[in-house]
Design an enzyme around this catalytic site. Sequence first.
Site, mmCIF file in Angstrom:
data_model
loop_
_atom_site.group_PDB
_atom_site.id
_atom_site.type_symbol
_atom_site.label_atom_id
_atom_site.label_comp_id
_atom_site.label_asym_id
_atom_site.label_seq_id
_atom_site.Cartn_x
_atom_site.Cartn_y
_atom_site.Cartn_z
ATOM 1 C CG ASP A 1 -12.895 -8.614 1.578
ATOM 2 O OD1 ASP A 1 -12.727 -7.682 0.754
ATOM 3 O OD2 ASP A 1 -12.434 -8.579 2.723
ATOM 4 C CD GLU B 1 -2.783 -1.350 2.386
ATOM 5 O OE1 GLU B 1 -2.665 -0.532 3.309
ATOM 6 O OE2 GLU B 1 -3.597 -2.305 2.427
ATOM 7 C CG HIS C 1 -10.074 -5.487 0.273
ATOM 8 N ND1 HIS C 1 -10.353 -6.586 1.062
ATOM 9 C CD2 HIS C 1 -8.770 -5.184 0.509
ATOM 10 C CE1 HIS C 1 -9.265 -6.925 1.747
ATOM 11 N NE2 HIS C 1 -8.285 -6.089 1.418
ATOM 12 C CD GLU D 1 -4.945 -7.703 1.755
ATOM 13 O OE1 GLU D 1 -5.819 -6.941 2.213
ATOM 14 O OE2 GLU D 1 -3.732 -7.489 1.885
ATOM 15 C CG ASN E 1 -0.737 -7.020 -1.254
ATOM 16 O OD1 ASN E 1 -1.292 -7.712 -2.111
ATOM 17 N ND2 ASN E 1 -1.270 -6.807 -0.057
HETATM 18 O O1 G3I Z 1 -4.887 -7.315 19.088
HETATM 19 C C1 G3I Z 1 -5.538 -6.138 19.547
HETATM 20 C C2 G3I Z 1 -6.282 -6.391 20.823
HETATM 21 O O2 G3I Z 1 -5.371 -6.725 21.834
HETATM 22 C C3 G3I Z 1 -7.070 -5.136 21.211
HETATM 23 O O3 G3I Z 1 -7.835 -5.393 22.334
HETATM 24 C C4 G3I Z 1 -7.980 -4.722 20.052
HETATM 25 C C5 G3I Z 1 -8.740 -3.447 20.357
HETATM 26 O O4 G3I Z 1 -8.874 -2.632 19.240
HETATM 27 O O5 G3I Z 1 -7.195 -4.508 18.921
HETATM 28 C C6 G3I Z 1 -6.505 -5.664 18.485
HETATM 29 O O6 G3I Z 1 -5.763 -5.352 17.340
HETATM 30 C C7 G3I Z 1 -6.522 -5.223 16.151
HETATM 31 C C8 G3I Z 1 -5.988 -6.232 15.148
HETATM 32 O O7 G3I Z 1 -6.607 -6.045 13.905
HETATM 33 C C9 G3I Z 1 -6.239 -7.673 15.585
HETATM 34 O O8 G3I Z 1 -7.621 -7.928 15.662
HETATM 35 C C10 G3I Z 1 -6.333 -3.802 15.635
HETATM 36 O O9 G3I Z 1 -6.962 -2.891 16.496
HETATM 37 C C11 G3I Z 1 -6.927 -3.695 14.259
HETATM 38 O O10 G3I Z 1 -6.584 -2.407 13.720
HETATM 39 C C12 G3I Z 1 -6.348 -4.757 13.357
HETATM 40 O O11 G3I Z 1 -6.997 -4.656 12.091
HETATM 41 C C13 G3I Z 1 -6.332 -5.289 11.023
HETATM 42 C C14 G3I Z 1 -6.036 -4.272 9.937
HETATM 43 O O12 G3I Z 1 -5.427 -4.933 8.827
HETATM 44 C C15 G3I Z 1 -5.108 -3.183 10.452
HETATM 45 O O13 G3I Z 1 -4.581 -2.426 9.418
HETATM 46 C C16 G3I Z 1 -7.233 -6.372 10.478
HETATM 47 O O14 G3I Z 1 -7.371 -7.417 11.458
HETATM 48 C C17 G3I Z 1 -6.652 -6.964 9.195
HETATM 49 O O15 G3I Z 1 -7.615 -7.815 8.600
HETATM 50 C C18 G3I Z 1 -6.334 -5.832 8.226
HETATM 51 O O16 G3I Z 1 -5.749 -6.391 7.070
HETATM 52 C C19 G3I Z 1 -5.468 -5.452 6.025
HETATM 53 C C20 G3I Z 1 -4.239 -5.951 5.316
HETATM 54 O O17 G3I Z 1 -3.169 -6.128 6.203
HETATM 55 C C21 G3I Z 1 -3.826 -4.987 4.188
HETATM 56 N N1 G3I Z 1 -4.932 -4.702 3.314
HETATM 57 C C22 G3I Z 1 -6.178 -4.298 3.935
HETATM 58 C C23 G3I Z 1 -6.601 -5.303 5.002
HETATM 59 C C24 G3I Z 1 -7.950 -4.928 5.606
HETATM 60 O O18 G3I Z 1 -7.889 -3.721 6.296
#
Ligand code: G3I
Length: 300
Positions: free
Chosen positions: A235, A127, A204, A233, A167
């Site tokens: 969806d 990105e 996406h 990715e 990516n």
């Molecule tokens: O692990 C913590 C947890 O301890 C805490 O209590 C909670 C409260 O907010 O947050 C948790 O972390 C979260 C993490 O996912 C695990 O669930 C983060 O806040 C959250 O921001 C994070 O989101 C991820 C996101 O990337 C962040 O950029 C998504 O799971 C993940 O699916 C998403 O994946 C991205 C790809 O890497 C790149 N392309 C887009 C895609 C979708 O956004």
Amino acid sequence: GTTLKAAAERSGRYFGAAMGSDRLTDSGFLTIASREFDMMTAVNEMKPDATEPNAGQFDFRRGDAIYNWANERGMRFRGHTLAWHGQQPRFWGSLSGSALRAAMISHINGVMAHYKGKFAYWDVVNEAYAENGSRRSSNLQATGNDWIEVAFRTARAADPSVKLCYNDYNIENWTYAKTQGVYNLIKDFKARGVPVDCVGLQTHFTGGSSLPGNFQQTLSSFAALGVDVALTEADVTNASTSQYQGLTQACMNVPRCVGITTWGIRDSDSWRGSENPLLFDRNSNPKAAYTAVLNALNAA
Ligand code: G3I
């Protein structure tokens, strides 16, 4: 083929999914994952903040747990991701310029050394482009316009056996400025011998946006530069069967489209679960989109 992976393998492709380490205790998820998929990606566990929480202190425990589970089941692996504006280690926030550049290089070297020889693909840079087709501004971009090139050269030296990918999202529509920006990056890298092996199109499809009619043209245009392409990715809002059919068909029509990964397996795994965008429902049942994808894979 009667499963996604068997159908994809008919044409030498893979069908992948992304999983978080929290799914390692979810038997419903694991049953479908091992039955249907032959490529795995970690959702968050191999990102820079996860693998190097403190300078020079690497933590591969959660990433390794996912990798080992997949590897023991004969799946291949896509690493995600090494250099990104998001999910950075906190200590990167107090660095800039040559110090941040050095931290990026040392991060790539540290993570890739750990997984050396084990992965099929690495998302080296994620990105890095803005919607208008120019570079996205970020602390990494501020270290100099050559940061992407340096990341790929570092990665090639760290593990010559893995395919190195750029990516991004919103690069599916061929006439879109961002698509052209990334295309020009890859074209320039190929012309100058900067090592890049593949382009990941996140795919996406959100908020009612439809599959662009020129999606296949985008895939074939990147492929013509001499790189693999992959849907990394996928969806789709409400798992529209026509859109899933179309994106699968586009990949099947392009010889260098090596595979498709969905960002999760069941709607309950999705980062946008309220849109029910995946191929399996919350009860682990395949949806109509699953059949559409399976048929499109089998038709190739
Ligand atoms: O692990 C913590 C947890 O301890 C805490 O209590 C909670 C409260 O907010 O947050 C948790 O972390 C979260 C993490 O996912 C695990 O669930 C983060 O806040 C959250 O921001 C994070 O989101 C991820 C996101 O990337 C962040 O950029 C998504 O799971 C993940 O699916 C998403 O994946 C991205 C790809 O890497 C790149 N392309 C887009 C895609 C979708 O956004």
